[in-house]
Design an enzyme around this catalytic site. Sequence first.
Site, mmCIF file in Angstrom:
data_model
loop_
_atom_site.group_PDB
_atom_site.id
_atom_site.type_symbol
_atom_site.label_atom_id
_atom_site.label_comp_id
_atom_site.label_asym_id
_atom_site.label_seq_id
_atom_site.Cartn_x
_atom_site.Cartn_y
_atom_site.Cartn_z
ATOM 1 N N HIS A 70 7.226 1.540 -7.250
ATOM 2 C CA HIS A 70 6.733 1.509 -5.705
ATOM 3 C C HIS A 70 5.715 1.748 -5.328
ATOM 4 C CE1 HIS A 70 8.542 5.792 -5.331
ATOM 5 N NE2 HIS A 70 8.182 5.806 -4.456
ATOM 6 N N HIS A 85 1.603 3.505 -1.990
ATOM 7 C CA HIS A 85 2.901 3.761 -2.038
ATOM 8 C C HIS A 85 3.510 2.116 -1.143
ATOM 9 C CE1 HIS A 85 6.430 5.388 -0.547
ATOM 10 N NE2 HIS A 85 6.421 6.445 -2.287
#
Length: 166
Positions: A70, A85
Amino acid sequence: MFSKWRKKSAENQVVDMVAPVTGRAVSLKEVPDEAFAGGHMGQGIAIEPTEGKLIAPFDGTVVHVIKSSHAVMVENASGMQFLFHIGINTVSLKGEGFTCHVTTGDAVKAGQILIEFDIAKIKEAGYPVITPIIVTNADEVASDLEKITGPVTAGRDVILKAVLKS
């Protein structure tokens, strides 16, 4: 892109960074996580993505890939490092909905896909998909970053301008 260098003065260089995702660039204050919104992770900007592709905004090197795919850290030629992120608390998805196309140590080219992500799946799981972009070594920057908000297209629109220390 970071390959677009401009001299501000004899001492400082200005670096422009284009969006790594398509969507709407917003202030970090809009990120629903105090670590990002409060600036505790560093200076940067966030993008509310409309397309599930994170691309390299410059030629660089992958410094770190988070195991759950992620997030990724990439360093450019100037030595500036960025954390991309995808979403908030998306580590809880344990990689579900994310396809990472790079590994730590990879050399990447501007426009190369780093991570593909399923926006609908992330939202269905109850997580915000807003994507913070953080300068992780802000000590390289001479002053606050200039942040440009509004609609952005990955690989095209400048979202950050940094003046590097000489």
